[in-house]
Write a protein that holds these residues in place. Structure first.
Motif, mmCIF file in Angstrom:
data_model
loop_
_atom_site.group_PDB
_atom_site.id
_atom_site.type_symbol
_atom_site.label_atom_id
_atom_site.label_comp_id
_atom_site.label_asym_id
_atom_site.label_seq_id
_atom_site.Cartn_x
_atom_site.Cartn_y
_atom_site.Cartn_z
ATOM 1 N N LEU A 60 8.517 3.683 -0.215
ATOM 2 C CA LEU A 60 8.272 2.715 -1.145
ATOM 3 C C LEU A 60 8.025 1.606 -0.616
ATOM 4 O O LEU A 60 7.052 0.532 -1.124
ATOM 5 C CB LEU A 60 9.323 2.680 -2.090
ATOM 6 C CG LEU A 60 9.442 3.837 -3.017
ATOM 7 C CD1 LEU A 60 10.979 3.563 -4.059
ATOM 8 C CD2 LEU A 60 8.408 3.690 -4.083
ATOM 9 N N THR A 61 8.609 1.227 0.523
ATOM 10 C CA THR A 61 8.489 -0.080 1.292
ATOM 11 C C THR A 61 6.838 -0.187 1.677
ATOM 12 O O THR A 61 6.340 -1.287 1.676
ATOM 13 C CB THR A 61 9.359 -0.163 2.611
ATOM 14 O OG1 THR A 61 9.277 0.879 3.295
ATOM 15 C CG2 THR A 61 10.907 -0.346 2.104
ATOM 16 N N ARG A 62 6.390 0.875 2.280
ATOM 17 C CA ARG A 62 5.175 0.739 2.708
ATOM 18 C C ARG A 62 4.105 0.452 1.447
ATOM 19 O O ARG A 62 3.086 -0.233 1.397
ATOM 20 C CB ARG A 62 4.750 2.165 3.506
ATOM 21 C CG ARG A 62 5.531 2.405 4.653
ATOM 22 C CD ARG A 62 5.234 3.648 5.379
ATOM 23 N NE ARG A 62 5.784 3.780 6.581
ATOM 24 C CZ ARG A 62 5.568 4.482 7.508
ATOM 25 N NH1 ARG A 62 4.776 5.758 7.112
ATOM 26 N NH2 ARG A 62 6.161 4.566 8.794
ATOM 27 N N ILE A 63 4.329 1.307 0.484
ATOM 28 C CA ILE A 63 3.658 1.262 -0.640
ATOM 29 C C ILE A 63 3.434 -0.042 -1.199
ATOM 30 O O ILE A 63 2.385 -0.806 -1.724
ATOM 31 C CB ILE A 63 3.724 2.143 -1.795
ATOM 32 C CG1 ILE A 63 3.535 3.658 -1.316
ATOM 33 C CG2 ILE A 63 3.001 1.990 -3.052
ATOM 34 C CD1 ILE A 63 4.123 4.832 -2.128
ATOM 35 N N ALA A 64 4.744 -0.792 -1.361
ATOM 36 C CA ALA A 64 5.030 -2.146 -1.528
ATOM 37 C C ALA A 64 4.123 -3.189 -0.724
ATOM 38 O O ALA A 64 3.497 -4.229 -1.477
ATOM 39 C CB ALA A 64 6.339 -2.777 -1.688
ATOM 40 N N GLU A 65 4.106 -2.940 0.492
ATOM 41 C CA GLU A 65 3.397 -3.743 1.530
ATOM 42 C C GLU A 65 1.823 -3.535 1.313
ATOM 43 O O GLU A 65 0.999 -4.491 1.330
ATOM 44 C CB GLU A 65 3.780 -3.325 3.017
ATOM 45 C CG GLU A 65 3.019 -4.091 3.813
ATOM 46 C CD GLU A 65 3.376 -3.687 5.345
ATOM 47 O OE1 GLU A 65 2.536 -4.114 6.247
ATOM 48 O OE2 GLU A 65 4.491 -3.174 5.474
ATOM 49 N N ILE A 66 1.373 -2.209 1.173
ATOM 50 C CA ILE A 66 -0.032 -2.094 0.630
ATOM 51 C C ILE A 66 -0.604 -2.866 -0.382
ATOM 52 O O ILE A 66 -1.361 -3.541 -0.433
ATOM 53 C CB ILE A 66 -0.291 -0.651 0.671
ATOM 54 C CG1 ILE A 66 -0.023 0.110 1.942
ATOM 55 C CG2 ILE A 66 -1.713 -0.450 0.169
ATOM 56 C CD1 ILE A 66 -0.931 -0.190 3.000
ATOM 57 N N VAL A 67 0.414 -2.882 -1.574
ATOM 58 C CA VAL A 67 0.018 -3.561 -2.878
ATOM 59 C C VAL A 67 0.187 -5.134 -2.560
ATOM 60 O O VAL A 67 -0.868 -5.710 -2.970
ATOM 61 C CB VAL A 67 1.119 -3.027 -4.135
ATOM 62 C CG1 VAL A 67 0.784 -4.093 -5.147
ATOM 63 C CG2 VAL A 67 0.870 -1.752 -4.357
ATOM 64 N N ARG A 68 0.994 -5.587 -1.929
ATOM 65 C CA ARG A 68 1.096 -6.902 -1.610
ATOM 66 C C ARG A 68 -0.049 -7.499 -0.700
ATOM 67 O O ARG A 68 -0.734 -8.438 -1.134
ATOM 68 C CB ARG A 68 2.428 -7.345 -0.791
ATOM 69 C CG ARG A 68 2.584 -8.690 -0.713
ATOM 70 C CD ARG A 68 3.949 -9.006 -0.153
ATOM 71 N NE ARG A 68 3.899 -8.646 1.517
ATOM 72 C CZ ARG A 68 4.560 -7.377 1.673
ATOM 73 N NH1 ARG A 68 5.276 -6.952 0.809
ATOM 74 N NH2 ARG A 68 4.609 -7.155 2.777
ATOM 75 N N ARG A 69 -0.582 -6.526 0.506
ATOM 76 C CA ARG A 69 -1.442 -6.912 1.205
ATOM 77 C C ARG A 69 -3.009 -7.064 0.418
ATOM 78 O O ARG A 69 -3.782 -7.688 0.546
ATOM 79 C CB ARG A 69 -1.665 -6.066 2.348
ATOM 80 C CG ARG A 69 -0.529 -6.576 3.571
ATOM 81 C CD ARG A 69 -0.915 -5.815 4.674
ATOM 82 N NE ARG A 69 -1.366 -4.479 4.704
ATOM 83 C CZ ARG A 69 -1.016 -3.624 5.618
ATOM 84 N NH1 ARG A 69 -0.168 -3.679 6.500
ATOM 85 N NH2 ARG A 69 -1.473 -2.033 5.371
ATOM 86 N N ARG A 70 -3.074 -6.042 -0.028
ATOM 87 C CA ARG A 70 -4.653 -5.476 -0.904
ATOM 88 C C ARG A 70 -4.713 -6.566 -2.105
ATOM 89 O O ARG A 70 -5.931 -6.823 -2.426
ATOM 90 C CB ARG A 70 -4.493 -4.150 -1.150
ATOM 91 C CG ARG A 70 -4.858 -3.462 -0.120
ATOM 92 C CD ARG A 70 -6.150 -2.432 -0.452
ATOM 93 N NE ARG A 70 -6.650 -1.726 0.740
ATOM 94 C CZ ARG A 70 -7.606 -1.295 0.920
ATOM 95 N NH1 ARG A 70 -8.545 -1.453 0.230
ATOM 96 N NH2 ARG A 70 -8.126 -0.685 2.007
ATOM 97 N N GLU A 74 3.395 -8.757 -5.800
ATOM 98 C CA GLU A 74 4.909 -8.390 -5.561
ATOM 99 C C GLU A 74 5.581 -7.500 -6.394
ATOM 100 O O GLU A 74 5.208 -7.414 -7.685
ATOM 101 C CB GLU A 74 5.568 -9.705 -5.297
ATOM 102 C CG GLU A 74 5.089 -10.549 -4.321
ATOM 103 C CD GLU A 74 5.473 -10.304 -3.027
ATOM 104 O OE1 GLU A 74 6.546 -9.556 -2.672
ATOM 105 O OE2 GLU A 74 4.998 -10.527 -2.040
ATOM 106 N N TYR A 75 5.901 -6.448 -5.956
ATOM 107 C CA TYR A 75 6.729 -5.489 -6.697
ATOM 108 C C TYR A 75 8.059 -5.197 -5.869
ATOM 109 O O TYR A 75 8.158 -5.288 -4.636
ATOM 110 C CB TYR A 75 6.118 -4.085 -6.708
ATOM 111 C CG TYR A 75 5.230 -3.715 -7.745
ATOM 112 C CD1 TYR A 75 5.857 -3.375 -9.032
ATOM 113 C CD2 TYR A 75 3.901 -3.852 -7.761
ATOM 114 C CE1 TYR A 75 4.860 -3.196 -10.233
ATOM 115 C CE2 TYR A 75 3.023 -3.277 -8.661
ATOM 116 C CZ TYR A 75 3.381 -3.152 -10.024
ATOM 117 O OH TYR A 75 2.594 -2.836 -10.977
ATOM 118 N N THR A 76 9.053 -5.095 -6.777
ATOM 119 C CA THR A 76 10.362 -4.705 -5.899
ATOM 120 C C THR A 76 10.402 -2.974 -5.711
ATOM 121 O O THR A 76 9.442 -2.486 -6.493
ATOM 122 C CB THR A 76 11.541 -4.977 -7.142
ATOM 123 O OG1 THR A 76 11.612 -4.123 -8.354
ATOM 124 C CG2 THR A 76 11.553 -6.550 -7.303
#
Length: 101
Positions: A60-70, A74-76
């Motif tokens: 989940l931390t990686r997916i959140a990072e991808i969503v934030r970068r791309r 921001e998602y919790t």
């Protein structure tokens, strides 16, 4: 949050039966539009290594990072976890290790 009996009674008294009609499912709406969701699906299907991570395990931390970068969104982790059924891409349970026997 479910309505308490007192809230139901007050709503009925002030607005009649129409006040008791469901307003739809609760919860937050997805922050990504349809195009972004399709893009995310493609990114997730390419795998973590293609995104610069050292292994092939989505977290989940990686997916959140991808969503934030791309997408700059921001998602919790809890928000991503509760949306996993509607999230495109690999099932998060498939990345769990099987217990050793």
């Amino acid at each position: 949050m479910p309505m308490s009996a007192n809230r139901w009674r007050r709503a009925l008294a002030s607005g009649g039966r129409r006040a008791l009609v469901s307003k739809g499912p609760g919860g937050a709406r997805c922050k990504l539009n349809a195009r972004q969701l399709r893009t995310l699906k493609v990114v997730l299907e390419c795998g973590p290594a293609a995104c610069g991570f050292g292994d092939q395990c989505w977290r989940l931390t990686r997916i959140a990072e991808i969503v934030r970068r791309r997408f700059g969104v921001e998602y919790t982790l809890a928000g991503l976890d509760t949306s996993r059924d509607s999230r495109p891409g690999p099932d998060s349970t498939s990345n769990r290790r099987k217990p050793s026997r």
